[in-house]
Design a protein around this motif. Structure first.
Motif, PDB file in Angstrom:
ATOM      1  N   VAL A   1       0.838  -1.205   0.000  1.00  0.00           N
ATOM      2  CA  VAL A   1       0.000   0.000   0.000  1.00  0.00           C
ATOM      3  C   VAL A   1       0.870   1.251   0.000  1.00  0.00           C
ATOM      4  CG1 VAL A   1      -1.629   1.360   1.362  1.00  0.00           C
ATOM      5  CG2 VAL A   1      -2.016  -1.087   1.035  1.00  0.00           C
ATOM      6  N   ALA A   2       1.866   1.297   0.880  1.00  0.00           N
ATOM      7  CA  ALA A   2       2.707   2.490   0.991  1.00  0.00           C
ATOM      8  C   ALA A   2       3.456   2.766  -0.307  1.00  0.00           C
ATOM      9  CB  ALA A   2       3.687   2.326   2.151  1.00  0.00           C
ATOM     10  N   MET A   3       4.047   1.730  -0.886  1.00  0.00           N
ATOM     11  CA  MET A   3       4.813   1.926  -2.112  1.00  0.00           C
ATOM     12  C   MET A   3       3.912   2.336  -3.276  1.00  0.00           C
ATOM     13  SD  MET A   3       7.483  -1.272  -1.698  1.00  0.00           S
ATOM     14  CE  MET A   3       8.338  -0.942  -3.237  1.00  0.00           C
ATOM     15  N   ALA A   4       2.748   1.702  -3.397  1.00  0.00           N
ATOM     16  CA  ALA A   4       1.837   2.055  -4.481  1.00  0.00           C
ATOM     17  C   ALA A   4       1.263   3.457  -4.290  1.00  0.00           C
ATOM     18  CB  ALA A   4       0.711   1.027  -4.571  1.00  0.00           C
ATOM     19  N   ALA A   5       0.964   3.822  -3.059  1.00  0.00           N
ATOM     20  CA  ALA A   5       0.418   5.157  -2.795  1.00  0.00           C
ATOM     21  C   ALA A   5       1.424   6.237  -3.174  1.00  0.00           C
ATOM     22  CB  ALA A   5       0.031   5.279  -1.325  1.00  0.00           C
TER      23      ALA A   5
ATOM     24  N   ALA B   1      -3.226  -7.640  -4.625  1.00  0.00           N
ATOM     25  CA  ALA B   1      -4.549  -7.016  -4.620  1.00  0.00           C
ATOM     26  C   ALA B   1      -4.485  -5.614  -4.025  1.00  0.00           C
ATOM     27  CB  ALA B   1      -5.530  -7.883  -3.833  1.00  0.00           C
ATOM     28  N   ALA B   2      -3.654  -5.424  -3.007  1.00  0.00           N
ATOM     29  CA  ALA B   2      -3.529  -4.116  -2.371  1.00  0.00           C
ATOM     30  C   ALA B   2      -2.954  -3.090  -3.337  1.00  0.00           C
ATOM     31  CB  ALA B   2      -2.664  -4.221  -1.122  1.00  0.00           C
ATOM     32  N   ALA B   3      -1.945  -3.475  -4.101  1.00  0.00           N
ATOM     33  CA  ALA B   3      -1.352  -2.550  -5.059  1.00  0.00           C
ATOM     34  C   ALA B   3      -2.350  -2.149  -6.133  1.00  0.00           C
ATOM     35  CB  ALA B   3      -0.113  -3.177  -5.682  1.00  0.00           C
ATOM     36  N   THR B   4      -3.129  -3.129  -6.621  1.00  0.00           N
ATOM     37  CA  THR B   4      -4.153  -2.830  -7.636  1.00  0.00           C
ATOM     38  C   THR B   4      -5.231  -1.924  -7.054  1.00  0.00           C
ATOM     39  OG1 THR B   4      -3.751  -4.947  -8.731  1.00  0.00           O
ATOM     40  CG2 THR B   4      -5.861  -3.864  -9.169  1.00  0.00           C
ATOM     41  N   TRP B   5      -5.610  -2.188  -5.821  1.00  0.00           N
ATOM     42  CA  TRP B   5      -6.628  -1.401  -5.123  1.00  0.00           C
ATOM     43  C   TRP B   5      -6.185   0.050  -4.975  1.00  0.00           C
ATOM     44  CZ3 TRP B   5      -5.721   0.223   0.086  1.00  0.00           C
ATOM     45  CH2 TRP B   5      -6.837   0.745   0.756  1.00  0.00           C
ATOM     46  N   VAL B   6      -4.926   0.280  -4.601  1.00  0.00           N
ATOM     47  CA  VAL B   6      -4.418   1.644  -4.485  1.00  0.00           C
ATOM     48  C   VAL B   6      -4.422   2.328  -5.845  1.00  0.00           C
ATOM     49  CG1 VAL B   6      -2.381   3.043  -3.967  1.00  0.00           C
ATOM     50  CG2 VAL B   6      -3.037   1.184  -2.429  1.00  0.00           C
ATOM     51  N   THR B   7      -4.024   1.606  -6.880  1.00  0.00           N
ATOM     52  CA  THR B   7      -4.027   2.166  -8.230  1.00  0.00           C
ATOM     53  C   THR B   7      -5.426   2.624  -8.620  1.00  0.00           C
ATOM     54  OG1 THR B   7      -2.199   0.711  -8.870  1.00  0.00           O
ATOM     55  CG2 THR B   7      -3.496   1.702 -10.648  1.00  0.00           C
ATOM     56  N   ASP B   8      -6.421   1.794  -8.334  1.00  0.00           N
ATOM     57  CA  ASP B   8      -7.807   2.142  -8.670  1.00  0.00           C
ATOM     58  C   ASP B   8      -8.288   3.359  -7.868  1.00  0.00           C
ATOM     59  OD1 ASP B   8      -7.886   0.049 -10.455  1.00  0.00           O
ATOM     60  OD2 ASP B   8      -8.908  -1.340  -9.081  1.00  0.00           O
ATOM     61  N   LEU B   9      -7.933   3.413  -6.588  1.00  0.00           N
ATOM     62  CA  LEU B   9      -8.316   4.577  -5.781  1.00  0.00           C
ATOM     63  C   LEU B   9      -7.682   5.848  -6.330  1.00  0.00           C
ATOM     64  CD1 LEU B   9      -8.048   3.237  -2.101  1.00  0.00           C
ATOM     65  CD2 LEU B   9     -10.141   3.758  -3.372  1.00  0.00           C
ATOM     66  N   ALA B  10      -6.430   5.763  -6.714  1.00  0.00           N
ATOM     67  CA  ALA B  10      -5.744   6.929  -7.267  1.00  0.00           C
ATOM     68  C   ALA B  10      -6.419   7.403  -8.544  1.00  0.00           C
ATOM     69  CB  ALA B  10      -4.280   6.605  -7.516  1.00  0.00           C
ATOM     70  N   ARG B  11      -6.765   6.475  -9.408  1.00  0.00           N
ATOM     71  CA  ARG B  11      -7.416   6.851 -10.664  1.00  0.00           C
ATOM     72  C   ARG B  11      -8.793   7.466 -10.429  1.00  0.00           C
ATOM     73  NH1 ARG B  11      -5.860   1.248 -13.883  1.00  0.00           N
ATOM     74  NH2 ARG B  11      -3.731   1.893 -14.501  1.00  0.00           N
ATOM     75  N   THR B  12      -9.455   7.048  -9.363  1.00  0.00           N
ATOM     76  CA  THR B  12     -10.785   7.552  -9.053  1.00  0.00           C
ATOM     77  C   THR B  12     -10.748   8.944  -8.457  1.00  0.00           C
ATOM     78  OG1 THR B  12     -11.628   5.311  -8.692  1.00  0.00           O
ATOM     79  CG2 THR B  12     -12.876   7.108  -7.699  1.00  0.00           C
ATOM     80  N   TRP B  13      -9.811   9.189  -7.542  1.00  0.00           N
ATOM     81  CA  TRP B  13      -9.847  10.413  -6.730  1.00  0.00           C
ATOM     82  C   TRP B  13      -8.854  11.491  -7.135  1.00  0.00           C
ATOM     83  CZ3 TRP B  13     -13.715  11.328  -3.478  1.00  0.00           C
ATOM     84  CH2 TRP B  13     -14.455  10.239  -3.022  1.00  0.00           C
ATOM     85  N   ILE B  14      -7.642  11.131  -7.489  1.00  0.00           N
ATOM     86  CA  ILE B  14      -6.608  12.145  -7.653  1.00  0.00           C
ATOM     87  C   ILE B  14      -6.841  13.066  -8.851  1.00  0.00           C
ATOM     88  CG2 ILE B  14      -4.148  12.483  -8.100  1.00  0.00           C
ATOM     89  CD1 ILE B  14      -3.585  10.156  -6.202  1.00  0.00           C
ATOM     90  N   PRO B  15      -7.259  12.555 -10.025  1.00  0.00           N
ATOM     91  CA  PRO B  15      -7.494  13.490 -11.127  1.00  0.00           C
ATOM     92  C   PRO B  15      -8.548  14.538 -10.813  1.00  0.00           C
ATOM     93  CG  PRO B  15      -7.341  11.247 -11.953  1.00  0.00           C
ATOM     94  CD  PRO B  15      -7.385  11.147 -10.449  1.00  0.00           C
ATOM     95  N   ARG B  16      -9.597  14.181 -10.078  1.00  0.00           N
ATOM     96  CA  ARG B  16     -10.632  15.157  -9.738  1.00  0.00           C
ATOM     97  C   ARG B  16     -10.071  16.225  -8.799  1.00  0.00           C
ATOM     98  NH1 ARG B  16     -15.903  13.809 -11.109  1.00  0.00           N
ATOM     99  NH2 ARG B  16     -16.263  16.002 -10.570  1.00  0.00           N
TER     100      ARG B  16
END
Length: 289
Positions: free
Chosen positions: A22-26, A272-287
């Motif tokens: 999680v930390a590395m992907a975030a 799964a955690a790395a993929t989950w962080v990637t998806d959260l980033a794509r959902t929230w950070i661009p907005r």
């Protein structure tokens, strides 16, 4: 607006391999800060009301793994180099302030100045009783402990005399890396928490706040700033929503939020955690950007 992630230290998020992933992907995907909360003690049937849910109950089971946030964030610091770290929040009146000052400065040094200490007064009378700390007066205790800790961070030797703690000509090292100061964030959604954030801290962390309530909470924060001679833009304003969607982001920015904190539970495996962080980033950070 920055985006933080509050996902470490509980349940599957307490597993070292998941924390690492999680930390590395975030960090890779642009999250600004990792948050980690605290409870030393949970009980099966608390009489105390949890203030961050409508039903007054905490969602975390009493038998779930819940890591010490300072240690969990130290682990995250060791596998990252840029992302910021914060306790969200540490229950300061339950602890010895000299020990917390030492631990916080140590984590700040180990993370090369990436750490902010988020603190709050706590809500569980059962937890305070188990730790042998009076529940009454915990607000005053928190305020005094912060003053004592700032003395320890900035003076050497340091002396302090208060209602709850006192020391004389002691040396507590290391010091925080930013010239003897360490950013402090006050957690809590009450008017008292907002007042403490303005009077004592560098920022405010609102947790599980309904999106519709955010402007009113920040209005109270602004009023307290005017009352105490501070500008609102001196404070970081971090908010985790109880009902947030990406569509809320523009209104949050307009209201004065400087960091939107995404709160979610990590999945049980590193991949799964790395993929989950990637998806959260794509959902929230661009907005937010």
């Amino acid at each position: 607006m920055r985006v933080g992630l509050h996902a470490l230290g509980i349940g599957d998020g307490a597993r070292p391999e998941v924390i690492r992933a999680v930390a590395m992907a975030a960090e890779v995907h642009g999250f600004a800060r990792l948050w980690c909360g605290e409870h030393v003690v949970l009980v099966d049937a608390p009489a105390s009301r949890y203030p961050y849910s409508l039903d007054g109950r905490i969602a975390v089971p009493a038998d779930a793994d819940w890591l010490d946030p300072m240690l969990a964030l130290s682990f995250a610091a060791a596998v990252t180099s840029r992302i910021e770290l914060a306790t969200g929040i540490l229950l300061l009146p339950e602890h010895n302030p000299i020990m917390v000052a030492k631990q916080a400065a140590t984590l700040d040094v180990l993370s090369a100045g990436r750490f902010s200490l988020g603190v709050g007064v706590g809500w569980s009378a059962e937890e305070f009783a188990a730790l042998g700390v009076p529940f009454a007066g915990r607000g005053r205790r928190t305020e005094e402990y912060l003053a004592a800790m700032r003395t320890l961070w900035s003076e050497d030797p340091a002396s302090f005399t208060g209602e709850f703690t006192r020391f004389d000509a002691i040396r507590v090292n290391p010091k925080p890396v930013r010239g003897g100061r360490l950013p402090v964030v006050i957690g809590g959604n009450s008017d008292a928490a907002l007042r403490r954030a303005v009077m004592l801290a560098d920022g405010w962390y609102g947790f599980n706040v309904p999106a519709a309530d955010v402007p009113a909470r920040i209005s109270v924060l602004a009023d307290e700033c005017a009352r105490h001679g501070r500008a609102l833009d001196e404070l970081t304003v971090a908010v985790a929503l109880s009902d947030g969607t990406p569509e809320h982001v523009p209104a949050l920015g307009a209201a004065g939020v400087t960091e939107l904190v995404v709160v979610s539970a990590a999945p049980p495996t590193p991949r799964a955690a790395a993929t989950w962080v990637t998806d959260l980033a794509r959902t929230w950070i661009p907005r937010a950007q």
